[in-house]
Design an enzyme around this catalytic site. Structure first.
Site, PDB file in Angstrom:
ATOM      1  CB  SER A 242      -0.966   0.007   1.185  1.00  0.00           C
ATOM      2  OG  SER A 242      -0.287  -0.245   2.392  1.00  0.00           O
ATOM      3  CG  HIS A 272      -1.030  -5.159   2.067  1.00  0.00           C
ATOM      4  ND1 HIS A 272      -0.344  -5.105   3.246  1.00  0.00           N
ATOM      5  CD2 HIS A 272      -0.922  -3.906   1.526  1.00  0.00           C
ATOM      6  CE1 HIS A 272       0.163  -3.886   3.422  1.00  0.00           C
ATOM      7  NE2 HIS A 272      -0.188  -3.136   2.389  1.00  0.00           N
ATOM      8  CG  HIS A 319       5.643  -9.662   7.201  1.00  0.00           C
ATOM      9  ND1 HIS A 319       6.623  -8.873   6.644  1.00  0.00           N
ATOM     10  CD2 HIS A 319       4.581  -8.848   7.429  1.00  0.00           C
ATOM     11  CE1 HIS A 319       6.170  -7.629   6.563  1.00  0.00           C
ATOM     12  NE2 HIS A 319       4.943  -7.589   7.028  1.00  0.00           N
ATOM     13  NE  ARG A 328       2.924  -4.530  12.202  1.00  0.00           N
ATOM     14  CZ  ARG A 328       2.639  -4.590  10.910  1.00  0.00           C
ATOM     15  NH1 ARG A 328       2.155  -3.515  10.287  1.00  0.00           N
ATOM     16  NH2 ARG A 328       2.834  -5.691  10.211  1.00  0.00           N
ATOM     17  CG  ASP A 374      -3.334  -8.046   9.012  1.00  0.00           C
ATOM     18  OD1 ASP A 374      -3.715  -6.926   9.405  1.00  0.00           O
ATOM     19  OD2 ASP A 374      -2.606  -8.205   8.023  1.00  0.00           O
TER      20      ASP A 374
HETATM   21  N1  CMX Z   1       0.015 -20.007   5.079  1.00  0.00           N
HETATM   22  C1  CMX Z   1       0.333 -20.933   4.141  1.00  0.00           C
HETATM   23  N2  CMX Z   1       1.358 -20.815   3.294  1.00  0.00           N
HETATM   24  C2  CMX Z   1       2.130 -19.723   3.423  1.00  0.00           C
HETATM   25  C3  CMX Z   1       1.905 -18.756   4.397  1.00  0.00           C
HETATM   26  C4  CMX Z   1       0.783 -18.910   5.240  1.00  0.00           C
HETATM   27  N3  CMX Z   1       0.450 -18.006   6.164  1.00  0.00           N
HETATM   28  N4  CMX Z   1       2.850 -17.788   4.287  1.00  0.00           N
HETATM   29  C5  CMX Z   1       3.648 -18.157   3.258  1.00  0.00           C
HETATM   30  N5  CMX Z   1       3.204 -19.317   2.731  1.00  0.00           N
HETATM   31  C6  CMX Z   1       3.718 -20.025   1.559  1.00  0.00           C
HETATM   32  C7  CMX Z   1       3.608 -19.104   0.345  1.00  0.00           C
HETATM   33  O1  CMX Z   1       2.251 -19.105  -0.166  1.00  0.00           O
HETATM   34  C8  CMX Z   1       4.622 -19.720  -0.573  1.00  0.00           C
HETATM   35  O2  CMX Z   1       4.083 -20.901  -1.121  1.00  0.00           O
HETATM   36  P1  CMX Z   1       4.366 -21.332  -2.668  1.00  0.00           P
HETATM   37  O3  CMX Z   1       5.848 -21.435  -2.778  1.00  0.00           O
HETATM   38  O4  CMX Z   1       3.639 -22.613  -2.800  1.00  0.00           O
HETATM   39  O5  CMX Z   1       3.805 -20.221  -3.510  1.00  0.00           O
HETATM   40  C9  CMX Z   1       5.729 -20.125   0.402  1.00  0.00           C
HETATM   41  O6  CMX Z   1       5.098 -20.258   1.684  1.00  0.00           O
HETATM   42  C10 CMX Z   1       6.870 -19.119   0.520  1.00  0.00           C
HETATM   43  O7  CMX Z   1       6.309 -17.860   0.862  1.00  0.00           O
HETATM   44  P2  CMX Z   1       7.144 -16.824   1.742  1.00  0.00           P
HETATM   45  O8  CMX Z   1       8.367 -16.467   0.977  1.00  0.00           O
HETATM   46  O9  CMX Z   1       7.307 -17.349   3.116  1.00  0.00           O
HETATM   47  O10 CMX Z   1       6.152 -15.593   1.874  1.00  0.00           O
HETATM   48  P3  CMX Z   1       5.919 -14.401   0.834  1.00  0.00           P
HETATM   49  O11 CMX Z   1       6.905 -13.326   1.125  1.00  0.00           O
HETATM   50  O12 CMX Z   1       5.845 -14.898  -0.561  1.00  0.00           O
HETATM   51  O13 CMX Z   1       4.447 -13.923   1.243  1.00  0.00           O
HETATM   52  C11 CMX Z   1       2.689 -13.290   2.657  1.00  0.00           C
HETATM   53  C12 CMX Z   1       4.188 -13.190   2.390  1.00  0.00           C
HETATM   54  C13 CMX Z   1       2.324 -12.336   3.774  1.00  0.00           C
HETATM   55  C14 CMX Z   1       1.915 -12.904   1.403  1.00  0.00           C
HETATM   56  C15 CMX Z   1       2.361 -14.753   3.071  1.00  0.00           C
HETATM   57  O14 CMX Z   1       3.054 -15.078   4.243  1.00  0.00           O
HETATM   58  C16 CMX Z   1       0.864 -15.005   3.247  1.00  0.00           C
HETATM   59  O15 CMX Z   1       0.185 -15.315   2.273  1.00  0.00           O
HETATM   60  N6  CMX Z   1       0.345 -14.862   4.517  1.00  0.00           N
HETATM   61  C17 CMX Z   1      -1.089 -14.981   4.760  1.00  0.00           C
HETATM   62  C18 CMX Z   1      -1.801 -13.686   4.413  1.00  0.00           C
HETATM   63  C19 CMX Z   1      -1.486 -12.589   5.413  1.00  0.00           C
HETATM   64  O16 CMX Z   1      -1.550 -12.779   6.623  1.00  0.00           O
HETATM   65  N7  CMX Z   1      -1.162 -11.387   4.911  1.00  0.00           N
HETATM   66  C20 CMX Z   1      -0.942 -10.214   5.763  1.00  0.00           C
HETATM   67  C21 CMX Z   1       0.513  -9.765   5.816  1.00  0.00           C
HETATM   68  C22 CMX Z   1       0.669  -8.519   6.641  1.00  0.00           C
HETATM   69  C23 CMX Z   1       0.107  -7.319   5.959  1.00  0.00           C
HETATM   70  O17 CMX Z   1       0.612  -6.931   4.879  1.00  0.00           O
HETATM   71  O18 CMX Z   1      -0.878  -6.720   6.430  1.00  0.00           O
END
Ligand code: CMX
Length: 437
Positions: A242, A272, A319, A328, A374
């Site tokens: 964002s 996000h 994250h 947080r 979150d």
């Molecule tokens: N649950 C299941 N799988 C997850 C996961 C979770 N909470 N977090 C990461 N992974 C998976 C990814 O989907 C990815 O899988 P693939 O290789 O099959 O695509 C793998 O683990 C590697 O991901 P990563 O490098 O650890 O994480 P990224 O930097 O790519 O993504 C984020 C970060 C936040 C998008 C991810 O952890 C996620 O999807 N979390 C759940 C959604 C969430 O809580 N978002 C809020 C974040 C905070 C904010 O911005 O407000």
């Protein structure tokens, strides 16, 4: 000129000079190199953006102008009588000037925002014209965009404003927009969930306290929560989706209403900011599926595994930068431990914290198995009766304006240019690998 604008402009003029010299004398120095996996993997960790207001460390979490959240809770001014949490006005002052404000300075800012808080009737008319099923975040984005016509920057630019005046005009817009967001956001809440039964602002209250009041949740505990909530969600350095979106748009010299609305469109994505609604939705599903609001750790662990098996992520965990529990999250946990006795939903959040990291860690691919901001917020809001979770991301959006607006003022004051990174195609990448071999 007001006291905050004067202080900010003096500091910005000084830093602009320093950066010019740095760039002129050391512009060819390589400060970071990029890996192929960063090009294909969402630009993680590439240092290519200037953002003065906060820095995120993977293990320590966020620091606002060098201060951690517990330090802010200690140092920033609070409401005079009985204030328990910092006033977010103080954090904005800190992010804009780099200085911890005095009680009087924060009170001046509180009054200043109150004076600027009137939302134009045309914005309310636009919101009233939207169909009832329009998501609150979409309404928030439309509401912010509709105030573009009020922009001093846009007006002055159209009249031929000189570059040297950009920062002042941006400051005025930023102050107006921040001041108006609680009223805009509360209007959306009362319109969508309370039949348009709106609550008049209480001008004796601070920015966060008044927002709590206009939402219709009374009591000092909830006002304290809002002060904490709007403080901890305010900034997370510049690279998050964002903030980065808002920054990119603003570098085209689009005004803050347009750039922040764009930033909010990013926040509305489930990876996000929308994760805060997804978390509680997922917890509600859990209690419905198991037929209890007091599940055991084993039941929770099975639910987590089922979610993963169905190809979904665990919302509120993971994250892109953090590699430890999010401070947080911890700040909200500490708040709940102090002020909330025995809430089933808060207890579920705490049990998830005991169960999820091991399961995610066991997958072997998740870089950060720990909870993010979150994971906790929804359960606390439910405790205070704010159960309408499709609204939660709007609250995040009200807060995030503090950091993004302070940073946007700096971008305009430093004269940061149009952002335009270089993209490459897959042939170019393959060529690089071939050449290296
Ligand atoms: N649950 C299941 N799988 C997850 C996961 C979770 N909470 N977090 C990461 N992974 C998976 C990814 O989907 C990815 O899988 P693939 O290789 O099959 O695509 C793998 O683990 C590697 O991901 P990563 O490098 O650890 O994480 P990224 O930097 O790519 O993504 C984020 C970060 C936040 C998008 C991810 O952890 C996620 O999807 N979390 C759940 C959604 C969430 O809580 N978002 C809020 C974040 C905070 C904010 O911005 O407000």
């Amino acid at each position: 000129m007001d006291i905050l604008k004067q202080k900010f402009l003096d500091k910005a003029t000084q830093l602009k000079k320093e950066l010019r010299t740095l760039s002129k004398e050391h512009g060819d120095q390589v400060v970071d190199s990029v890996k192929l996996s960063q090009v294909t993997g969402g630009m993680r960790g590439i240092k290519s953006m200037l953002w003065e207001t906060s820095v995120l460390d993977a293990y320590e979490g966020i620091r606002f102008r060098g201060y951690s959240i517990p330090q802010l809770q200690e140092l920033l001014p609070k409401k005079r009588e009985g204030g328990r949490e910092p006033l977010p006005e103080g954090l904005f002052w800190l992010m804009l000037t780099g200085e911890v404000p005095t009680q009087e300075e924060v009170e001046w800012l509180c009054n200043e925002w109150e004076k600027r808080a009137t939302v134009p009737q045309s914005t309310y008319d636009v919101l009233d014209a939207l169909s009832e099923d329009t998501h609150p975040m979409t309404q928030f984005i439309i509401g912010i965009t509709s105030m573009h016509k009020e922009s001093m920057f846009f007006k002055k630019y159209t009249e031929g404003m000189a570059k040297s005046e950009y920062a002042e005009a941006t400051y005025e817009d930023a102050m107006d927009m921040i001041a108006r967001l609680p009223r805009l956001a509360a209007y959306i809440y009362r319109k969508v969930y309370h039949n348009g039964d709106h609550i008049a602002p209480d001008e004796s209250l601070d920015w966060a306290g008044n927002y709590a009041h206009m939402l219709g949740v009374e009591g000092e505990d909830f006002k304290s929560l809002m002060r904490l909530y709007l403080t901890i969600h305010a900034d997370h350095e510049g690279g998050n989706a964002s903030a980065h979106t808002a920054h990119l748009i603003n570098t085209t010299l689009a005004d803050v209403y347009l750039s922040y609305a764009g930033g909010m469109a990013s926040l509305a994505g489930p990876l996000h900011g929308l994760a805060n609604q997804e978390v509680i939705k997922w917890i509600f599903n859990l209690t419905e599926k198991l037929g209890t609001t007091k599940p055991t750790k084993d039941q929770i662990a099975q639910y987590v595994r089922d979610t993963l098996a169905s190809g979904q992520v665990i919302p509120g965990y993971g994250h892109a930068v953090l590699r430890q529990p999010d401070p947080r999250f911890t700040a909200q946990k500490v708040f709940a431990e102090k002020y909330i006795q025995d809430s089933d939903y808060v207890n579920i959040v705490w049990k998830l914290f005991e169960v999820v990291p091991d399961i995610l860690g066991g997958l072997g691919k998740v870089k950060n198995p720990w909870p993010n901001v979150d994971a906790h917020s929804g359960a606390i809001l439910v405790h205070y009766g704010l159960t309408e979770y499709t609204y939660y991301t709007v609250m995040f959006g009200v807060s995030r304006a503090l950091g993004v607006m302070a940073a946007t003022c700096w971008s305009r004051a430093l004269g940061l240019p149009l952002e335009r990174p270089k993209s490459v195609n897959s042939d170019w990448l393959k060529e690089q690998v071939k050449n290296a071999q």
